[in-house]
Design an enzyme around this catalytic site. Structure first.
Site, short mmCIF file in Angstrom:
data_model
loop_
_atom_site.label_atom_id
_atom_site.label_comp_id
_atom_site.label_asym_id
_atom_site.label_seq_id
_atom_site.Cartn_x
_atom_site.Cartn_y
_atom_site.Cartn_z
N THR A 233 27.98 27.55 17.34
CA THR A 233 26.82 28.42 17.21
C THR A 233 25.72 27.64 16.48
O THR A 233 25.90 26.48 16.13
CB THR A 233 27.16 29.69 16.40
OG1 THR A 233 27.28 29.34 15.00
CG2 THR A 233 28.47 30.31 16.87
N CYS A 234 24.59 28.31 16.24
CA CYS A 234 23.50 27.61 15.56
C CYS A 234 23.85 27.27 14.12
O CYS A 234 23.28 26.34 13.54
CB CYS A 234 22.22 28.46 15.60
SG CYS A 234 22.37 30.06 14.79
N SER B 205 29.20 33.87 6.91
CA SER B 205 27.93 33.69 7.62
C SER B 205 26.77 33.48 6.65
O SER B 205 26.85 33.85 5.47
CB SER B 205 27.64 34.90 8.50
OG SER B 205 28.62 35.06 9.49
N GLU C 243 27.03 39.78 8.93
CA GLU C 243 26.35 39.90 10.24
C GLU C 243 27.38 40.03 11.36
O GLU C 243 28.42 39.38 11.34
CB GLU C 243 25.41 38.71 10.46
CG GLU C 243 26.07 37.34 10.45
CD GLU C 243 26.36 36.85 11.85
OE1 GLU C 243 26.07 37.59 12.81
OE2 GLU C 243 26.89 35.74 11.98
N PRO C 244 27.10 40.90 12.33
CA PRO C 244 28.11 41.20 13.36
C PRO C 244 28.14 40.23 14.53
O PRO C 244 29.11 40.21 15.27
CB PRO C 244 27.69 42.60 13.84
CG PRO C 244 26.19 42.61 13.66
CD PRO C 244 25.93 41.78 12.42
N GLN C 245 27.08 39.43 14.72
CA GLN C 245 27.01 38.58 15.92
C GLN C 245 28.15 37.57 15.98
O GLN C 245 28.63 37.22 17.06
CB GLN C 245 25.67 37.84 15.98
CG GLN C 245 24.49 38.70 16.37
CD GLN C 245 24.08 39.64 15.25
OE1 GLN C 245 24.09 39.25 14.08
NE2 GLN C 245 23.73 40.86 15.58
N ALA D 47 17.33 34.39 26.51
CA ALA D 47 17.63 35.78 26.86
C ALA D 47 19.05 36.15 26.43
O ALA D 47 19.66 37.05 27.00
CB ALA D 47 17.46 36.01 28.35
N LYS E 180 22.09 37.01 23.26
CA LYS E 180 22.28 38.14 22.35
C LYS E 180 21.35 38.07 21.14
O LYS E 180 20.86 39.10 20.66
CB LYS E 180 23.75 38.18 21.90
CG LYS E 180 24.71 38.51 23.03
CD LYS E 180 26.16 38.51 22.57
CE LYS E 180 27.10 38.81 23.73
NZ LYS E 180 28.52 38.77 23.32
N THR E 181 21.12 36.86 20.62
CA THR E 181 20.24 36.73 19.46
C THR E 181 18.83 37.15 19.81
O THR E 181 18.17 37.88 19.04
CB THR E 181 20.26 35.29 18.92
OG1 THR E 181 21.58 34.94 18.53
CG2 THR E 181 19.33 35.15 17.72
#
Length: 429
Positions: free
Chosen positions: A49-50, A107, A112-114, A188, A190-191
């Site tokens: 992830t980022c 996180s 955070e839920p992502q 486009a 989820k974030t």
């Protein structure tokens, strides 16, 4: 089976390192193939992830050095560049780490839920590449169950804060009334969906969504009354927007300094607010040097995010207790499975010895041996065979001073109870 987790995250490595260690979707098949070969692990999963890149491996506990060398080579880095920023967790610590990650406790934005969705995607991708087996599958499923309990039984998810939320919160520092501003969202996923929702809640009414796939851009834009465009069309619209927030999986920058300079001239130096959430970065870092451009990366969001962390600290303590319980449950499951496996092998060995001695007895009967003699020989042979190896190991353990082995034997066969129940010589008479 040993579990090893290696990774870097926003705490251990700056964005310059994280973006170089990120795995692009196009190279995932190659990565899975090489990772398992280099590590010798029987099971593997990759989370990228980022804010973090993590490798989950089930197999040889000594695989960390070889995986470090592979990771550096795969991303064309020196091993020294990673050694100081890489963390390694093993066994129960690795289990706890994965559960903390899934619950959002590790996180940048506490709770955070992502990240849970991203971890589920990582598991699905590993399964797609046939890289997981029963061990990692059991760990992921237990992790998702614990994360769900954390989400439903604590207040960790209240007062929504995320990188997306922090991005919009920072925009308020530049634009007091955001209803007058137009936003360009690049990507486009989820974030960006979250960014769009938070911008709409903040008052933004005009949206452009740029994406490599026009259909996805249009679907997201239309949900907020906006317009979808292709990435190649960004320069044509850049001068019309005030807010640019980007989060794609592109390995190369999408927005360069030259394009922003040309747009600024058309805007007569009205300010830009830009947030580059992507890793690797979507916006060339040199854009930050331009006057009237406020460019932030995920690392710059830390201060805004930390202000929101304090409201979740109490819930985080409750979550840690749930995670401790989840770790213990998982370890208990493993021990139970190990017991089942051990008992299965033990029974197979006993049945093999039984079959051998039974065949001896049958041969003796066929050769005319008295049945009682054959039965006594069978019982004696089976007893000797079953007790021989344990007796050898008990004697060896006692010679080495390992008295716990005899204690275990007494407990397994309840020898103390047998001795207490055994009649004395007088009673026998």
């Amino acid at each position: 089976m040993a579990l090893v987790t290696l990774g870097i995250n926003h705490r251990t490595a700056p964005v310059e390192i994280r973006e170089r260690v990120a795995f692009t979707p196009e190279r995932m098949a190659e990565a899975f193939s090489e990772l398992r070969a280099a590590s010798g692990a029987s099971e593997a999963a990759i989370l990228s992830t980022c804010n973090r890149t993590e490798l989950y491996l089930a197999g040889d506990d000594d695989c960390a050095p070889s995986v470090l060398r592979w990771l550096a080579g795969f991303h064309e880095l020196d091993v020294a560049d990673l050694e100081n920023v890489l963390y390694v967790h093993r066994d129960s610590d690795a289990v706890r780490h994965m559960m903390r990650v899934a619950a959002g406790l590790d996180s940048m934005v506490l709770g955070e839920p992502q990240i849970l969705g991203q971890l589920k995607d990582a598991y699905a991708l590993a399964r797609e590449h046939s890289a997981t087996g029963s061990f990692l599958s059991r760990l992921f499923e237990q992790t998702f169950s614990v994360a769900k309990r954390v989400r439903t039984q604590t207040a960790i998810g209240e007062n929504p804060v995320s990188v997306a939320y922090a991005s919009v919160s920072m925009a308020h520092h530049i634009f007091a009334d955001m209803s007058r501003n137009k936003a360009l969202l690049i990507g486009a996923g989820k974030t960006i969906e979250l960014v769009a929702r938070h911008l709409a809640e903040a008052g933004v009414r005009s949206f452009l969504v740029a994406n490599r796939t026009l259909e996805k851009a249009q679907a997201l834009a239309e949900a907020h009354g906006g317009k979808g465009i292709l990435l190649s069309e960004i320069p044509d619209h850049l001068s019309d927007v005030d807010i640019v927030i980007s989060s794609t999986a592109s390995p190369l920058p999408i927005l360069g300094k030259g394009a922003v300079e040309r747009a600024l001239k058309k805007r007569k130096h009205r300010p830009y607010f830009m947030v580059d959430i992507a890793v690797p970065r979507d916006i060339e870092p040199e854009v930050a040097s331009l006057a009237d451009v406020y460019l932030y990366t995920v690392d710059d969001l830390r201060q805004v995010i930390e202000e929101n962390i304090r409201s979740r600290e109490g819930a985080a303590r409750e979550a840690e207790n749930l995670i401790s319980s989840g770790v213990q449950d998982f370890l208990d499951q493993l021990r139970a499975l190990d017991a089942v496996s051990t008992l299965k092998v033990f029974r197979q060995r006993a049945e093999l010895l039984r079959d051998v001695e039974t065949e001896k007895a049958l041969r003796a009967l066929r050769n005319g041996t008295d049945p009682e003699t054959a039965l006594r020989s069978l019982a004696r042979g089976l007893t000797n065979k079953l007790l021989h190896q344990p007796s050898v190991q008990v004697r060896k353990a006692m010679a080495e001073g390992r008295t716990e082995v005899t204690e275990c034997l007494r407990e397994l066969y309840q020898l103390d109870a047998l001795e207490a129940d055994e009649p004395t010589t007088t009673e026998k008479l």
